[in-house]
Design a protein around this motif. Structure first.
Motif, PDB file in Angstrom:
ATOM      1  N   ALA A   1       0.874  -1.174   0.000  1.00 35.98           N
ATOM      2  CA  ALA A   1       0.000   0.000   0.000  1.00 35.98           C
ATOM      3  C   ALA A   1       0.909   1.221   0.000  1.00 35.98           C
TER       4      ALA A   1
ATOM      5  N   GLY B   1       1.200   5.784  -0.535  1.00 39.37           N
ATOM      6  CA  GLY B   1       0.600   7.110  -0.698  1.00 39.37           C
ATOM      7  C   GLY B   1       1.024   7.667  -2.060  1.00 39.37           C
TER       8      GLY B   1
ATOM      9  N   GLU C   1       3.662  10.946   6.011  1.00 43.20           N
ATOM     10  CA  GLU C   1       4.450  12.114   5.644  1.00 43.20           C
ATOM     11  C   GLU C   1       3.739  13.428   5.987  1.00 43.20           C
TER      12      GLU C   1
ATOM     13  N   TYR D   1       5.931  14.969   1.513  1.00 40.23           N
ATOM     14  CA  TYR D   1       5.363  14.475   0.242  1.00 40.23           C
ATOM     15  C   TYR D   1       5.899  15.314  -0.923  1.00 40.23           C
TER      16      TYR D   1
ATOM     17  N   VAL E   1       4.799   6.628  -2.132  1.00 41.67           N
ATOM     18  CA  VAL E   1       5.677   6.401  -0.975  1.00 41.67           C
ATOM     19  C   VAL E   1       5.079   5.342  -0.055  1.00 41.67           C
TER      20      VAL E   1
ATOM     21  N   ASP F   1      -3.906   6.562  -0.413  1.00 41.98           N
ATOM     22  CA  ASP F   1      -4.115   7.940   0.030  1.00 41.98           C
ATOM     23  C   ASP F   1      -3.258   8.829  -0.858  1.00 41.98           C
TER      24      ASP F   1
ATOM     25  N   VAL G   1      -6.142   3.106   5.166  1.00 42.51           N
ATOM     26  CA  VAL G   1      -5.203   2.473   4.233  1.00 42.51           C
ATOM     27  C   VAL G   1      -5.700   1.072   3.873  1.00 42.51           C
TER      28      VAL G   1
HETATM   29  N1  HPA Z   1       3.052   7.123   3.309  1.00 42.47           N
HETATM   30  C1  HPA Z   1       3.802   6.092   3.700  1.00 42.47           C
HETATM   31  N2  HPA Z   1       3.371   4.854   3.703  1.00 42.47           N
HETATM   32  C2  HPA Z   1       2.120   4.615   3.289  1.00 42.47           C
HETATM   33  C3  HPA Z   1       1.292   5.641   2.849  1.00 42.47           C
HETATM   34  C4  HPA Z   1       1.784   6.980   2.881  1.00 42.47           C
HETATM   35  O1  HPA Z   1       1.093   7.947   2.534  1.00 42.47           O
HETATM   36  N3  HPA Z   1       0.111   5.084   2.491  1.00 42.47           N
HETATM   37  C5  HPA Z   1       0.241   3.761   2.684  1.00 42.47           C
HETATM   38  N4  HPA Z   1       1.449   3.469   3.154  1.00 42.47           N
END
Ligand code: HPA
Length: 269
Positions: free
Chosen positions: A111, A113, A190, A195, A206, A232, A247
């Motif tokens: 997963a 971002g 972040e 970001y 990320v 996200d 998430v």
């Molecule tokens: N940042 C870091 N790790 C993640 C994110 C994120 O936005 N979303 C899912 N894993």
């Protein structure tokens, strides 16, 4: 470490009938691939000598050997993250073991971002490069058994598998994005400026996994294919307060599409 890796590999070889040439690491909310498996053997991580044990909610700790279509695969249900407190050696331990088991191809999901402004929540991004903002997993004593001291990383993600994924995306009408994954330690998500920073240096998404495994696999000559589910957005104006549940929820919505893509990627050969 090498002795431990060999002991673990011998234990696993004794438990599974045949050694597969493909391994899959299932990331957050993407565990459904096991529903498509004809499971032969399940080994709990806690029963495997020297194997770390996963502690994150939503991550199970099982090694599964089975058939996906007519293809034998080894599935890691649950992986080890640096943010959980494992050393990098522990994080890549299963990948080292895979090499001794004869694994040739590793498929990984995660997963992430999204920082690319074209991305939407629920998109699948196939990873064509990464930026490692975590401690390098190969730091420390070098063991030539696993490959070069200074491994080339000019094409970490297998170009043949990437092309196959692009072709399958068209054939199966599963839209995909493609880009660079920035690997960070976490566990904090972040800040808006972080970001932005990662976007400026070339990142599209990320996350807190995959990069250590990809580096270790590539050093040992294992082909790697990795894909992110964008859960996200780290895009100015679209950043929202986020929980781990958000998430997982977003990842679960995209899971069926990613599962289909990965099944075809592994079995259409
Ligand atoms: N940042 C870091 N790790 C993640 C994110 C994120 O936005 N979303 C899912 N894993």
């Amino acid at each position: 470490m090498l002795t431990a890796i060999k002991e673990t590999a011998s234990y696993i070889i004794e438990k599974i009938y045949e050694t597969p040439d493909t391994a899959i690491i299932l990331g957050t909310g993407l565990g459904k691939i096991v529903d498509h498996l004809r499971v032969d053997v399940v080994v709990n991580y806690e029963d495997i000598p020297h194997f770390p044990v996963s502690t994150v909610e939503g991550h199970e700790g099982k090694l599964i050997s089975g058939l996906l279509g007519n293809k034998r695969v080894l599935v890691m249900q649950g992986r080890f993250h640096y943010y959980e407190g494992y050393t990098m050696q522990q994080v890549i331990f299963p990948i080292r073991v895979m090499k001794l088991l004869g694994i040739k191809t590793l498929v990984v999901s995660n997963a992430a971002g999204g920082m690319n402004p074209d991305f939407e929540i629920g998109d699948i991004m196939i990873i064509n490069d990464h930026i490692c903002l975590m401690p390098n997993p190969l730091l420390g004593k070098h063991d030539p058994e696993f490959g070069a001291r200074f491994p080339d990383m000019s094409q970490t993600y297998d170009p043949v598998l990437l092309q196959k994924a692009r072709d399958l995306s068209k054939k199966l009408h599963i839209p995909i994005r493609e880009g660079c994954y920035v690997g960070v330690t976490g566990p904090t998500l972040e800040t808006p400026k972080e970001y932005q920073y990662m976007r400026i240096v070339g990142g599209d998404a990320v996350g807190m996994s995959t990069v250590p495994e990809a580096i270790a696999a590539h050093q040992m000559g294992i082909s790697i294919f990795a894909a992110s589910v964008i859960t996200d957005l780290g895009v100015p104006g679209k950043i929202q307060k986020l929980t781990h549940n958000d998430v997982i929820e977003a990842a679960e919505k995209t899971a069926p599409k990613l599962t289909e893509l990965i099944i075809h990627l592994i079995t259409d050969r």
